[in-house]
Write a protein that holds these residues in place. Sequence first.
Motif, mmCIF file in Angstrom:
data_model
loop_
_atom_site.group_PDB
_atom_site.id
_atom_site.type_symbol
_atom_site.label_atom_id
_atom_site.label_comp_id
_atom_site.label_asym_id
_atom_site.label_seq_id
_atom_site.Cartn_x
_atom_site.Cartn_y
_atom_site.Cartn_z
ATOM 1 N N ARG A 198 3.615 9.171 -2.020
ATOM 2 C CA ARG A 198 2.852 8.072 -1.431
ATOM 3 C C ARG A 198 1.449 8.014 -2.009
ATOM 4 N NH1 ARG A 198 6.141 4.375 0.875
ATOM 5 N NH2 ARG A 198 7.530 5.317 2.384
ATOM 6 N N PHE A 255 0.731 2.179 -14.852
ATOM 7 C CA PHE A 255 1.554 1.054 -15.281
ATOM 8 C C PHE A 255 1.994 1.217 -16.733
ATOM 9 C CE2 PHE A 255 1.439 -2.309 -12.056
ATOM 10 C CZ PHE A 255 0.450 -1.841 -11.199
ATOM 11 N N ILE A 283 -1.420 6.862 -4.191
ATOM 12 C CA ILE A 283 -1.518 5.435 -4.411
ATOM 13 C C ILE A 283 -2.257 5.067 -5.682
ATOM 14 C CG2 ILE A 283 -1.161 4.483 -2.142
ATOM 15 C CD1 ILE A 283 -3.606 5.634 -1.250
ATOM 16 N N ASP A 284 -2.336 5.994 -6.616
ATOM 17 C CA ASP A 284 -2.852 5.659 -7.929
ATOM 18 C C ASP A 284 -1.658 5.431 -8.842
ATOM 19 O OD1 ASP A 284 -5.636 7.979 -7.711
ATOM 20 O OD2 ASP A 284 -5.397 5.913 -7.031
ATOM 21 N N TYR A 285 -1.455 4.184 -9.211
ATOM 22 C CA TYR A 285 -0.291 3.832 -10.004
ATOM 23 C C TYR A 285 -0.620 3.938 -11.497
ATOM 24 C CZ TYR A 285 1.765 1.509 -5.859
ATOM 25 O OH TYR A 285 2.287 1.211 -4.625
ATOM 26 N N LEU A 328 -5.974 2.087 -13.498
ATOM 27 C CA LEU A 328 -6.929 2.406 -12.433
ATOM 28 C C LEU A 328 -8.311 2.624 -13.021
ATOM 29 C CD1 LEU A 328 -7.335 3.100 -9.415
ATOM 30 C CD2 LEU A 328 -6.938 5.489 -10.062
ATOM 31 N N TYR A 353 -8.337 -2.091 -10.423
ATOM 32 C CA TYR A 353 -7.603 -1.928 -11.659
ATOM 33 C C TYR A 353 -8.185 -2.871 -12.715
ATOM 34 C CZ TYR A 353 -3.974 1.014 -9.592
ATOM 35 O OH TYR A 353 -3.301 2.050 -9.006
ATOM 36 N N PRO A 392 -2.115 -2.969 -16.059
ATOM 37 C CA PRO A 392 -3.330 -2.603 -15.315
ATOM 38 C C PRO A 392 -3.521 -1.091 -15.323
ATOM 39 C CG PRO A 392 -1.926 -4.100 -14.054
ATOM 40 C CD PRO A 392 -1.122 -3.647 -15.231
ATOM 41 N N ILE A 445 11.383 -0.162 -1.312
ATOM 42 C CA ILE A 445 10.771 -1.480 -1.163
ATOM 43 C C ILE A 445 11.653 -2.477 -1.890
ATOM 44 C CG2 ILE A 445 8.836 -2.990 -1.764
ATOM 45 C CD1 ILE A 445 6.995 -0.586 -1.529
ATOM 46 N N ILE A 472 0.716 -0.971 -2.388
ATOM 47 C CA ILE A 472 -0.591 -1.535 -2.726
ATOM 48 C C ILE A 472 -0.507 -3.056 -2.624
ATOM 49 C CG2 ILE A 472 -2.137 -1.997 -4.659
ATOM 50 C CD1 ILE A 472 -1.877 0.778 -5.565
ATOM 51 N N TYR A 505 -7.627 2.817 1.578
ATOM 52 C CA TYR A 505 -7.867 3.181 0.181
ATOM 53 C C TYR A 505 -7.992 1.888 -0.607
ATOM 54 C CZ TYR A 505 -7.246 5.714 -4.257
ATOM 55 O OH TYR A 505 -7.407 6.254 -5.501
ATOM 56 N N ARG A 536 -1.632 4.956 3.250
ATOM 57 C CA ARG A 536 -0.746 5.948 2.638
ATOM 58 C C ARG A 536 0.723 5.648 2.866
ATOM 59 N NH1 ARG A 536 -3.624 10.755 1.256
ATOM 60 N NH2 ARG A 536 -5.794 10.538 1.880
#
Lengths: 111, 112
Positions: free
Chosen positions: B97, B103, B99-101, A46, A36, A44, B56, A99, A32, A95
């Motif tokens: 999970r 902010f 993956i579009d964050y 998307l 940004y 940032p 993390i 990132i 993926y 996944r």
Amino acid sequence: QQQVKQSPQSLIVQKGGISIINCAYENTAFDYFPWYQQFPGKGPALLIAIRPDVSEKKEGRFTISFNKSAKQFSLHIMDSQPGDSATYFCAATNRDDKIIFGKGTRLHILP
Amino acid sequence: DTAVSQTPKYLVTQMGNDKSIKCEQNLGHDTMYWYKQDSKKFLKIMFSYNNKELIINETVPNRFSPKSPDKAHLNLHINSLELGDSAVYFCASSQGRQIDYTFGSGTRLTVV
């Protein structure tokens, strides 16, 4: 293997021109690839994203081109406008992991 | 209305002090992150929490301690602040999970 290399570091384009930002990755597990956009003083956001099963994705003036064999992808901004002036980050992930962001490209569109 | 909100927006403090940054998201996401952005705009992940559990933890000095009281909040406490801690700190959130964050607008920390 976890790096995403982005170029150029900065870019100046005339209004109406095409802005091109390039990225390359090593990890073939990435599946993926988002871009940004960050304006000064903001976080940032998307902009557009692509999965490796397609070679191109277009949303308005923004297009991602993806070359799976070369492990490269790029952002093209057509008819660049002064309002597009921002820092652009390419990124890659799968996944099951976080990132990984490129180091960013500061884009300036001359009026 | 704001999706991911951070407070304060600006923080100026002296070396050696302890400070906290707060983050809240109203998107219903279950994963939250702290990123550090240095003067060259490089975005570096520091921590991530999923449903209040740390998932993390990058190589960050143990002067930095995240706390997640619930899945909508992730705070960052920094002890014994150093000049090199000066940066913009961003909170972000995502759904699982996915993956579009999203902010926040960042907290500009200046250590003098």
